[in-house]
Design an enzyme around this catalytic site. Structure first.
Site, PDB file in Angstrom:
ATOM      1  N   GLU A 255      -8.362  -4.154  10.288  1.00 40.44           N
ATOM      2  CA  GLU A 255      -8.962  -4.790   9.109  1.00 40.44           C
ATOM      3  C   GLU A 255      -9.619  -6.138   9.357  1.00 40.44           C
ATOM      4  O   GLU A 255      -9.360  -7.119   8.643  1.00 40.44           O
ATOM      5  CB  GLU A 255      -7.919  -4.879   7.983  1.00 40.44           C
ATOM      6  CG  GLU A 255      -7.352  -3.501   7.675  1.00 40.44           C
ATOM      7  CD  GLU A 255      -6.408  -3.449   6.481  1.00 40.44           C
ATOM      8  OE1 GLU A 255      -5.848  -4.488   6.116  1.00 40.44           O
ATOM      9  OE2 GLU A 255      -6.250  -2.346   5.921  1.00 40.44           O
ATOM     10  N   GLU A 379      -6.663   4.608   6.218  1.00 38.90           N
ATOM     11  CA  GLU A 379      -5.436   4.182   5.521  1.00 38.90           C
ATOM     12  C   GLU A 379      -5.638   4.417   4.051  1.00 38.90           C
ATOM     13  O   GLU A 379      -6.705   4.137   3.519  1.00 38.90           O
ATOM     14  CB  GLU A 379      -5.188   2.660   5.657  1.00 38.90           C
ATOM     15  CG  GLU A 379      -4.697   2.158   6.961  1.00 38.90           C
ATOM     16  CD  GLU A 379      -4.307   0.669   6.881  1.00 38.90           C
ATOM     17  OE1 GLU A 379      -4.014   0.167   5.767  1.00 38.90           O
ATOM     18  OE2 GLU A 379      -4.310   0.017   7.920  1.00 38.90           O
TER      19      GLU A 379
HETATM   20  C1  NAG Z   1      -8.026 -11.576   6.912  1.00 38.13           C
HETATM   21  O1  NAG Z   1      -7.100 -12.607   7.198  1.00 38.13           O
HETATM   22  C2  NAG Z   1      -7.417 -13.849   6.590  1.00 38.13           C
HETATM   23  C3  NAG Z   1      -6.461 -14.870   7.141  1.00 38.13           C
HETATM   24  O2  NAG Z   1      -5.147 -14.464   6.922  1.00 38.13           O
HETATM   25  C4  NAG Z   1      -7.344 -13.731   5.085  1.00 38.13           C
HETATM   26  O3  NAG Z   1      -7.738 -14.941   4.485  1.00 38.13           O
HETATM   27  C5  NAG Z   1      -8.309 -12.633   4.648  1.00 38.13           C
HETATM   28  O4  NAG Z   1      -8.162 -12.430   3.271  1.00 38.13           O
HETATM   29  C6  NAG Z   1      -8.034 -11.355   5.399  1.00 38.13           C
HETATM   30  N1  NAG Z   1      -9.071 -10.419   5.048  1.00 38.13           N
HETATM   31  C7  NAG Z   1      -8.985  -9.543   4.076  1.00 38.13           C
HETATM   32  C8  NAG Z   1     -10.141  -8.735   3.744  1.00 38.13           C
HETATM   33  O5  NAG Z   1      -7.975  -9.404   3.461  1.00 38.13           O
END
Ligand code: NAG
Ligand code: NAG
Ligand code: NAG
Length: 447
Positions: A255, A379
């Site tokens: 992700e 998923e």
């Molecule tokens: C990916 O990780 C970052 C840092 O934890 C977070 O801010 C972000 O929301 C995450 N991306 C998604 C799409 O959830």
């Protein structure tokens, strides 16, 4: 003790077959028409038509557990007639997967926990037995675990700016055991190489160790020092298993996405292109995929549903066209409104998660067909009663032509209790398990 066990096995096999290893046997002198293909220090196979490969430098494994398990599982298939031999690498053809020229149906489960819990080989084999009985051909798991202190199972240990790959029994040896068990059960693996999230370390550990704490998440995709460190880890893992047919694909990250507007869709597409090109330069056998949730970059569309707006740094339509990515992924549901977990996405004005998911699947199928590459629903998950919704989503996969799907996630009852349940686990007693068995048949029949 380890060495004498291996020696005993080698001697037993050698004498049983008069110095010539059978096809798919442990290598000694291979039977006519087959050649020795080295998998890892604990197993090699005589594969028909293969070119002989030389063994890479072996790594020291620190405990007896992995060695015993690997040697015993590698000998298991010879006495289990129903287990398909793991030869050939999964490839793509248009929107489909193939294996040795025949269709390969990608269906199964996520099971991130397989290498990470310190489970015994017996327990890992039990977990795979449950997964296989659901009709699965494919499992997705984690090939990363970034830590700053050495405890339990860990793959990549950071001491200041220096990182060391743990190749011992409580490191990549644990992944060796999972791979051997998958092979013995006829399962192929998708292995992710880092995490967007902080579970098992992930991207933010690279940033904090190399640049200091408080770095923005998104430097992972652009900082040259971080990119070099990630490539170094990727190189160690990918080359260790470059000739291992049990691995279906390398996945750049679980992700990947942006945390701020300084990281746009071009930033992550560029990173995906760089890392996938690097993997292809090291390993021409395996497929490579991004591992993203399949967000669209269509500002203003879909009633401003945020997963269609491009603000999360992912452009599904652009990424599926990257030539060094062999297939695309998308997810559906979640804790933080970001995977295909529409219970949370319902906050964006979609009270009917069932229909929302069907539309999400349909929209990805349209892009998949235009790109003529496979795309998988990698998923999906709901908590509570979910078999009706899952039945609708499985139907949508079948009817739209989506290449395959993996449920989040498999669960088993093991020696010391259940696998770690996040509320999404499907144990063999769940009504969804029966649904999975029916869907597996239907997907295999559809081709
Ligand atoms: C990916 O990780 C970052 C840092 O934890 C977070 O801010 C972000 O929301 C995450 N991306 C998604 C799409 O959830
Ligand atoms: C994405 O970000 C880069 C670097 O910040 C910038 O040069 C580029 O113009 C941006 N692209 C888009 C489409 O916004
Ligand atoms: C869902 O599970 C219940 C309880 O086992 C069962 O009665 C029902 O038929 C199932 N529905 C579907 C669509 O699988």
């Amino acid at each position: 003790m380890i060495r004498s066990t291996l020696l005993f096995l080698a001697l037993a096999i050698a004498s049983a077959h008069a110095q010539t290893s059978p096809v798919f046997g442990q290598c000694g002198v291979c039977a006519d028409g087959s050649a020795c293909v080295f998998q890892n220090p604990f197993y090699s196979q005589c594969v028909p038509g293969a070119a002989t490969t030389t063994a890479p430098p072996t790594t020291t494994v620190g405990s007896t557990t992995t060695v015993k398990s690997s040697s015993s599982t590698s000998s298991a298939p010879t006495s289990t007639a129903s287990v398909p031999a793991q030869t050939g690498f999964v490839k793509t053809s248009g929107t489909k997967f193939t294996l040795n020229g025949a269709p390969y149906t990608l269906f199964g489960s996520n099971a991130y926990w397989l290498p990470l819990m310190g489970y015994s080989t017996t327990d890992i084999n039990k977990a795979f037995a449950d997964i296989v009985a659901s009709g699965a051909t494919t499992v997705r798991t984690w090939g990363f675990n970034e830590v700053t202190s050495a405890n339990g199972v860990y793959f990549h240990l950071w001491n200041g700016k220096t990182a060391t790959v743990n190749t011992g029994a409580n490191g990549l040896g644990a992944l060796d055991t999972v791979i051997a068990a998958a092979k013995a059960h006829g399962i192929r693996l998708i292995i992710a190489l880092t995490n967007n999230w902080s579970d098992y370390g992930g991207m933010d550990v690279y940033a904090a160790q190399l640049l200091g704490s408080g770095q923005p998440h998104d430097v992972f995709y652009t900082n040259p020092t971080i990119i070099a460190a990630f490539k170094s880890y990727v190189q160690t893992v990918v080359t260790r298993y470059a000739n291992e047919p049990t691995i279906l694909a390398w996945e750049l990250a679980n992700e990947p996405s942006a945390a701020s507007s300084t990281c746009n869709t071009t930033t992550i597409s560029t990173w995906a292109s760089t890392i996938s090109t690097f993997i292809k330069s090291l390993d021409s056998n395996h497929l490579v995929t991004l591992g993203d949730e399949g967000f669209f970059n269509r500002p203003g569309s879909n009633n401003f549903d945020f997963v269609y707006q491009g603000t999360l740094g992912i452009d599904f339509e652009a990424n599926i066209k990257i030539t060094t990515l062999d297939f695309a992924t998308f997810h559906t549901n979640s804790d933080l409104d970001t995977q295909m977990y529409p219970q949370s996405w319902s906050e964006t004005g979609n009270p009917n998660s069932d229909a929302w998911g069907v539309q999400w699947i349909t929209d990805h199928a349209t892009v998949m067909k235009a790109a003529n590459k496979p795309a998988i629903l990698e998923e999906f998950g709901l908590t509570g009663t979910r078999n009706t919704t899952y039945a609708d989503w499985y139907s949508a996969v079948l009817s739209t032509g989506i290449t395959g799907d993996l449920i989040w996630q498999a669960g088993s009852q093991l020696t010391n209790g259940p696998t770690p349940d996040d509320g999404y686990m499907i144990f063999p007693t769940d009504p969804v398990y029966t649904l999975m068995q029916a869907h597996a048949k239907a997907l295999k029949a559809r081709g």
